[in-house]
Design a protein around this motif. Sequence first.
Motif, short mmCIF file in Angstrom:
data_model
loop_
_atom_site.label_atom_id
_atom_site.label_comp_id
_atom_site.label_asym_id
_atom_site.label_seq_id
_atom_site.Cartn_x
_atom_site.Cartn_y
_atom_site.Cartn_z
N PHE A 182 -10.80 3.43 -7.11
CA PHE A 182 -10.38 2.22 -7.10
C PHE A 182 -11.20 1.40 -8.28
N PRO A 241 -6.54 0.18 1.96
CA PRO A 241 -7.04 -0.60 0.60
C PRO A 241 -8.28 -1.63 0.61
N LEU A 262 -2.57 2.73 1.21
CA LEU A 262 -2.08 3.33 0.25
C LEU A 262 -2.12 4.74 0.44
N ASN A 280 0.41 -4.21 1.14
CA ASN A 280 -0.93 -3.77 0.76
C ASN A 280 -1.77 -3.32 1.91
N ARG A 323 4.05 -2.35 0.06
CA ARG A 323 4.22 -3.49 -0.70
C ARG A 323 3.32 -4.69 -0.13
N ILE A 374 -5.43 2.01 -9.14
CA ILE A 374 -5.73 3.35 -8.33
C ILE A 374 -5.63 4.69 -9.40
N PHE A 433 1.44 2.37 -2.95
CA PHE A 433 0.91 1.23 -2.17
C PHE A 433 2.14 0.74 -1.38
N ARG A 453 -11.28 0.38 2.06
CA ARG A 453 -11.30 1.62 1.03
C ARG A 453 -11.76 2.97 1.64
N ASP A 476 -1.10 -6.98 -5.56
CA ASP A 476 -1.83 -8.42 -6.05
C ASP A 476 -2.25 -8.11 -7.30
N SER A 527 -2.24 -2.34 -7.13
CA SER A 527 -1.94 -3.13 -5.74
C SER A 527 -0.94 -4.01 -5.98
N ILE A 581 -6.15 -4.41 -8.01
CA ILE A 581 -6.94 -3.06 -8.15
C ILE A 581 -5.89 -2.13 -8.70
#
Length: 318
Positions: free
Chosen positions: A158, A203, A188, A185, A183, A147, A181, A206, A142, A140, A145
């Motif tokens: 996740f 994301p 996904l 976020n 960008r 994947i 992803f 989920r 940040d 992700s 997370i």
Amino acid sequence: MFYAVAIWLACAVPASATMAYVSNEKSNTVSVIDTDSWTVTRTIKVGQRPRGIEFTHDGKSVLVAVGDDDTIEVIDVAKQEVVDTLPSGPDPELFVQDAAGKLLYVANENDNTVTIIDIARRGRLGEVQVGVEPEGMAISPDGKILINTSETTNMAHFIDTATRQIVANVLVDARPRFAEFKRDNSELWVSAEIGGTVTVIDPVKREATGKISFAIPGLRREAIQPVGIGMTKDGKTAFVALGPANRVAVVDAMTHQVTKYLLVGQRVWHLAFTPDEKYLLTTNGVSNDVSVIDVAALKVIKTIQVGELPWGIAMAPP
């Protein structure tokens, strides 16, 4: 005299070109492509069955997953040769780095795990048990997370990067191969090769929120097999490699509608943009070449012959 020498030097020293590295699964080589001249400038011998390939964040090394040798090889970009290995675990396929470029997360297809590696120390830090035949890897924006997609379990897992625990599983269509992803976020995307779709996942919640399907006149549905995904930095346009359909789908990433199909080489696998996003390169496994797409014109402008069964592609960072 000084003026003349300065002119000569300016002409003699070429501008720094972006280099693309292509893993050739059958010939056990990596082809290096100069994106100014669109020519192969070097062929590097690597281990058995190279697939996943990526530059380190500092641009000094290229990492290559050599599946039949059960390791990640490190190519020194300056020397243009393999100089080291990383302890990947059995049958590494795709991998992804953390935001700092310190950790490497590797999908090990044969033992259903994701291996975590300290790149600088060349050491294995641990592993996460996932579904059957893990392949796709993404992190992700940040960095919180990770994947992993499991081809036989048909899930996107996740994984919390702090605890290294699976915190959610999202069911997708058959044989998920790749994850990407946006960008910001907000989404996904996960490609399903046998399912013939791309699942769009929220994301944060989920959960799957949409599905992108493909239809090409004259082709049977089972011939359309999505694998690699490339998305522009602004999140507005996506390109999806459709395998034996020999096409790349152009998708409006805001509406999730396919706007065009581009004919490329045979059995298109993976994609990579040049840093300025003017061009998109595709690896074509059966025709043993790379197609160059002009992104603005949405047109294939060049074909470059590489090694046998080109699979992955990595572009040097800007």
